[in-house]
Design an enzyme around this catalytic site. Sequence first.
Site, PDB file in Angstrom:
ATOM      1  N   ASP A 286      41.099  54.999  19.830  1.00 32.30           N
ATOM      2  CA  ASP A 286      42.059  54.612  18.797  1.00 32.30           C
ATOM      3  C   ASP A 286      42.771  53.332  19.247  1.00 32.30           C
ATOM      4  O   ASP A 286      42.442  52.772  20.298  1.00 32.30           O
ATOM      5  CB  ASP A 286      43.044  55.757  18.513  1.00 32.30           C
ATOM      6  CG  ASP A 286      43.889  56.152  19.727  1.00 32.30           C
ATOM      7  OD1 ASP A 286      43.977  55.371  20.714  1.00 32.30           O
ATOM      8  OD2 ASP A 286      44.469  57.254  19.691  1.00 32.30           O
ATOM      9  N   ALA A 287      43.758  52.896  18.493  1.00 27.04           N
ATOM     10  CA  ALA A 287      44.456  51.641  18.811  1.00 27.04           C
ATOM     11  C   ALA A 287      45.192  51.695  20.149  1.00 27.04           C
ATOM     12  O   ALA A 287      45.454  50.661  20.753  1.00 27.04           O
ATOM     13  CB  ALA A 287      45.436  51.290  17.689  1.00 27.04           C
TER      14      ALA A 287
END
Length: 144
Positions: free
Chosen positions: A17-18
């Site tokens: 994810d980010a």
Amino acid sequence: MNAMFTHPVRVYWEDTDAGGVVYHAQYLAFLERARTEWLRDLGYDQELLRREYDLVFAVRAMSIDFRRPARLDDALRVSVALTACRGASLVLVQSIERDGERLLDAEVRCAVLRASDFRPRPMPDAMHARLKALETRAPSSSTE
């Protein structure tokens, strides 16, 4: 041949994810990759099984214990051990570790199916005998 098989996996940007943490669903791909390489190491390439034996393995059930997160650029070791080999099914235990730290434990139940119609079928006798010889007790999972 060793009853425990391990496969290296590197965590890439696309797996995270980010925040750089591995998506929970991506662990399934890591586990699948290791099972595929385990079979290949035994001489059972997935395409060969489909083409020559009309056979595929399908995950029927899976239990996963997520212990710790994996992160971007981690070098992981994904293990596979066969704990039960029946005529038309397998039970495997798998784990994912980073530098000796257990990140995940999984139990995977696979069905043996005909590739042509996805109906249950027994695996060939020689394959069953070879896999049965690899059957081991489930490794104990340490609680950290």
